[in-house]
Design a protein around this motif. Sequence first.
Motif, PDB file in Angstrom:
ATOM      1  N   ALA A 182       0.818  -1.215   0.000  1.00 44.40           N
ATOM      2  CA  ALA A 182       0.000   0.000   0.000  1.00 44.40           C
ATOM      3  C   ALA A 182       0.849   1.261   0.000  1.00 44.40           C
ATOM      4  N   ASN A 183       2.140   1.167   0.409  1.00 42.97           N
ATOM      5  CA  ASN A 183       2.977   2.368   0.446  1.00 42.97           C
ATOM      6  C   ASN A 183       3.596   2.693  -0.910  1.00 42.97           C
ATOM      7  N   ASP A 184       3.246   1.947  -1.958  1.00 47.78           N
ATOM      8  CA  ASP A 184       3.684   2.272  -3.310  1.00 47.78           C
ATOM      9  C   ASP A 184       3.062   3.624  -3.687  1.00 47.78           C
ATOM     10  N   PRO A 185       3.877   4.622  -4.109  1.00 50.84           N
ATOM     11  CA  PRO A 185       3.311   5.945  -4.421  1.00 50.84           C
ATOM     12  C   PRO A 185       2.205   5.890  -5.461  1.00 50.84           C
ATOM     13  N   ARG A 188      -1.362   5.072  -3.616  1.00 56.97           N
ATOM     14  CA  ARG A 188      -1.770   5.766  -2.405  1.00 56.97           C
ATOM     15  C   ARG A 188      -3.234   6.171  -2.450  1.00 56.97           C
TER      16      ARG A 188
END
Length: 363
Positions: A182-185, A188
Amino acid sequence: MVFEMSSVETLAYFLEEDSLRGVMRDWPEAMQLMVRLDEAGRCELLVHHRDEAGRVLETLREGLGEEAETLAVVPPVEGFATRRVRFSEEQQLLALAASTEGLSESAQDYAINYRFACEEGLDPEAVVGPRARPLADEPESDLPQVAERRAARRQTQPDPRPEPAPAPAPEPRLFPAGFEAANDPARRECSLVTAQLHGQGARVRLSFEPGALQGAEIPVVVENVGHSADFGCFVLPRGALAGWQPGAPLVIDMPQEQFPEAWAARFRRQTHHAQVSVTATGVFVRPVLPEPAAPPEAPMVELAEGWSLGRPLRAALLVAGMVAAGGGVALGWNPFSVGEETAAPMIPARTGLAALAGAETAR
């Protein structure tokens, strides 16, 4: 597709790359689409690079000649008239672009040719103009300007570009295909929406925030619906929500033919709740099956007042006493030896009040 043209006879509507990529995932970077509509109902699609928007408008105005004052441009451009376009009309234009066969491929070819013309110092209009053909599909002899310039460069100097290094081996995947952290830009963006699904004529209607609907909303029509392998989730193009803000109500209509008959039949019979996740790549909808009806409760057995465990035992002893009063030997039930039969003691026969007295004594 119906537009209220009013005093405007020609409308040039520019669809930008972000909106187009919402309905066509492989739409190339920096490419735009101009949709030209006129009062007669004719429609023309023109693919171009975003740096060419001014040239495209000038070419269009020159082609209109004396009727140039009837041209309106959306979004507004200085020097041109404009007009208001409703959200539903914009969605119709995006749906038209998504349903045009080969449009995305044409845009990709155009982007390659435009970039090559800029790198070679050529006039992009001369290479990728209306009469130009895709460079990838034609031999160099069909493009004399390009062929001559390439030959001159080969003769005067060697190619300064080094040989491309071999591509590194891909790293092993941490998650299965379709799953990323989920922290993949790029991942977001995520909005969770309360929604409902139900049949509406020949369509399936998806309502965002049904408690906030006023009843006068104009449905957004989405013709393309993608389904997961198990048909438990379907996805709509992200461009279908252009202009929508989280928390706002929205009504989306989809053809029933885009759904398996099992789901379409359920939606016709009953309204279903849905879990909706709006992400940068699409609008994911998971219908929620209604809870099954609870089985009817078993009726309660009411016990007569005064009933107790001792009453059946006293009744059995009373019957045993009455049998014994008739004389002979009776077989009795021994509560301390289950399954065994024992001989009851012989009781002298008594009649009348004596027998009744004996029964009371046993009780």
